[in-house]
Design an enzyme around this catalytic site. Structure first.
Site, PDB file in Angstrom:
ATOM      1  N   SER A 120      37.268  34.524  40.717  1.00  0.00           N
ATOM      2  CA  SER A 120      38.208  35.592  41.088  1.00  0.00           C
ATOM      3  C   SER A 120      39.427  35.035  41.789  1.00  0.00           C
ATOM      4  O   SER A 120      40.518  35.566  41.657  1.00  0.00           O
ATOM      5  CB  SER A 120      37.584  36.549  42.100  1.00  0.00           C
ATOM      6  OG  SER A 120      36.383  37.041  41.681  1.00  0.00           O
ATOM      7  N   HIS A 141      38.764  35.588  33.536  1.00  0.00           N
ATOM      8  CA  HIS A 141      38.464  36.425  34.697  1.00  0.00           C
ATOM      9  C   HIS A 141      38.260  37.878  34.271  1.00  0.00           C
ATOM     10  O   HIS A 141      39.208  38.563  33.896  1.00  0.00           O
ATOM     11  CB  HIS A 141      39.604  36.309  35.729  1.00  0.00           C
ATOM     12  CG  HIS A 141      39.372  37.128  36.939  1.00  0.00           C
ATOM     13  ND1 HIS A 141      40.353  37.831  37.590  1.00  0.00           N
ATOM     14  CD2 HIS A 141      38.216  37.379  37.632  1.00  0.00           C
ATOM     15  CE1 HIS A 141      39.829  38.474  38.611  1.00  0.00           C
ATOM     16  NE2 HIS A 141      38.541  38.222  38.662  1.00  0.00           N
ATOM     17  N   GLU A 153      41.601  38.307  32.209  1.00  0.00           N
ATOM     18  CA  GLU A 153      42.737  37.406  32.417  1.00  0.00           C
ATOM     19  C   GLU A 153      42.343  36.027  31.880  1.00  0.00           C
ATOM     20  O   GLU A 153      41.311  35.480  32.293  1.00  0.00           O
ATOM     21  CB  GLU A 153      43.076  37.297  33.908  1.00  0.00           C
ATOM     22  CG  GLU A 153      43.615  38.585  34.499  1.00  0.00           C
ATOM     23  CD  GLU A 153      43.795  38.514  36.021  1.00  0.00           C
ATOM     24  OE1 GLU A 153      44.717  39.152  36.533  1.00  0.00           O
ATOM     25  OE2 GLU A 153      42.984  37.831  36.700  1.00  0.00           O
ATOM     26  N   ASN A 191      44.333  40.329  41.040  1.00  0.00           N
ATOM     27  CA  ASN A 191      43.843  40.182  42.414  1.00  0.00           C
ATOM     28  C   ASN A 191      44.964  39.835  43.395  1.00  0.00           C
ATOM     29  O   ASN A 191      44.867  40.147  44.587  1.00  0.00           O
ATOM     30  CB  ASN A 191      42.736  39.120  42.487  1.00  0.00           C
ATOM     31  CG  ASN A 191      41.379  39.713  42.145  1.00  0.00           C
ATOM     32  OD1 ASN A 191      41.234  40.930  42.049  1.00  0.00           O
ATOM     33  ND2 ASN A 191      40.387  38.862  41.960  1.00  0.00           N
TER      34      ASN A 191
END
Ligand code: 3HC
Length: 284
Positions: A120, A141, A153, A191
């Site tokens: 992450s 991801h 991702e 994120n």
């Protein structure tokens, strides 16, 4: 490399099991590795449960469900990945264990295999540096819950070559996700935005003395979020969120990235959200 035929998934927790579910549903033979046979069986049951729900809701034929479950082979040995075209790692979010694992995968996997991490917030480049083939390491991801969230991702690390990067991108689409290409910057794309935003939400809890229920109601009804921030952090796991915040803060030194003390205390107390049945809310 041609088409990905066999995938390995290392770590069958919530994310790894979700990724394995996507692979078997897409018709890909999948080897799933957990540290004990019991943990592997728990993951298989979880996948079987969600696929059964799809059958009950008329979204999947029973035969297709059974074939999908049959495509998952469980193992406790990394050697089982020797023939995989792509291996996706979804173990604990710590650099040391991930680097150790990638060094092992480098030893075991075919030279043309693609090695992917679901990290992450750690650096894919640093994880790749534990191998002798950093050009074949990428980030994939996924978002929690992986079977439901459309995005993946595809992260290009410093030394990632075009062919493995595009192999991962194509594979993301093949298992039904919407892939985007991005670079190995802290938090990648989502994120980088979502972690400080959720941290702001938690600070608002303390500043404005709103209750978690009212904050969630506010963000759902006033900002159109599908889940409130407290519900979402409970889903992701408070420990995972704190860890991602710490990694982003370490990399970017922006105060908003730092984990709010309330979350750190909750993590220390073992209030980790849904997985421990207690977080902002309690769960049966
Ligand atoms: N795995 C597989 N299937 C699942 C599942 C899971 N973990 N959870 C639920 N399902 C299935 C169930 O079968 C369920 O149907 P059932 O209740 O009839 O059995 C079905 O999916 C639908 O579930 P819901 O009714 O709960 O679906 P909703 O319509 O309420 O949507 C949601 C759920 C998609 C999670 C939605 O609430 C949402 O989009 N929430 C936001 C989630 C989000 O933002 N995630 C990103 C977190 S950040 C992240 O992951 C990054 C990381 O690096 C920290």
């Amino acid at each position: 490399m041609g088409e990905v035929r066999t995938v390995g998934v290392v770590g069958l927790g919530a994310m790894g099991a979700g990724i394995a579910q996507l692979c078997v549903e897409a018709g890909v033979d999948t080897v799933g590795r957990e540290v004990t046979a019991d943990l592997g069986e728990t993951a298989r049951d979880r996948i079987g449960h969600f696929l059964t729900r799809k059958v009950e809701k008329g979204q999947l034929e029973q035969a297709a469900r059974d074939e999908a479950v049959g495509r998952l082979t469980l193992t406790t040995e990394l050697d089982a990945f020797a023939d995989c075209d792509l291996v996706i790692e979804a173990i604990v979010e710590e650099l040391g264990p991930k680097q150790e694992l990638f060094a092992e995968l480098d030893r075991i996997c075919r030279p043309d295999a693609v090695l992917a991490t679901n990290t992450s917030a750690l650096s894919v480049t640093e994880i790749a540096s534990a191998t002798t083939r950093p050009e074949r390491v990428v980030g994939m991801h996924f978002f929690n819950p992986a079977p439901l969230m459309p995005l993946v991702e595809i992260v290009r690390a410093e030394l990632t070559a075009d062919e493995p990067f595009e192999t991962a991108f194509t594979f993301g689409g093949r298992i039904g996700k919407t892939p985007i290409r991005c670079h190995d910057t802290p938090g990648f794309v989502v994120n980088r935005v979502l972690i400080p935003l959720l941290n702001d939400c938690i600070r608002v809890l303390d500043e404005s003395r709103v209750t978690p229920e009212d904050l969630d109601t506010g963000m759902k009804n006033g900002a159109g979020w599908p889940m409130g921030p407290c519900e979402l952090i409970d889903l992701v796991g408070i420990d995972i969120h704190v860890h991602a915040s710490e990694a982003l803060y370490e990399a970017l030194r922006e105060p908003r990235m730092a984990a709010p003390p309330r979350l750190v205390r909750m993590a220390q107390a073992g209030l980790l959200g849904r997985k421990t049945k207690r977080g902002f809310y309690t769960y049966d």
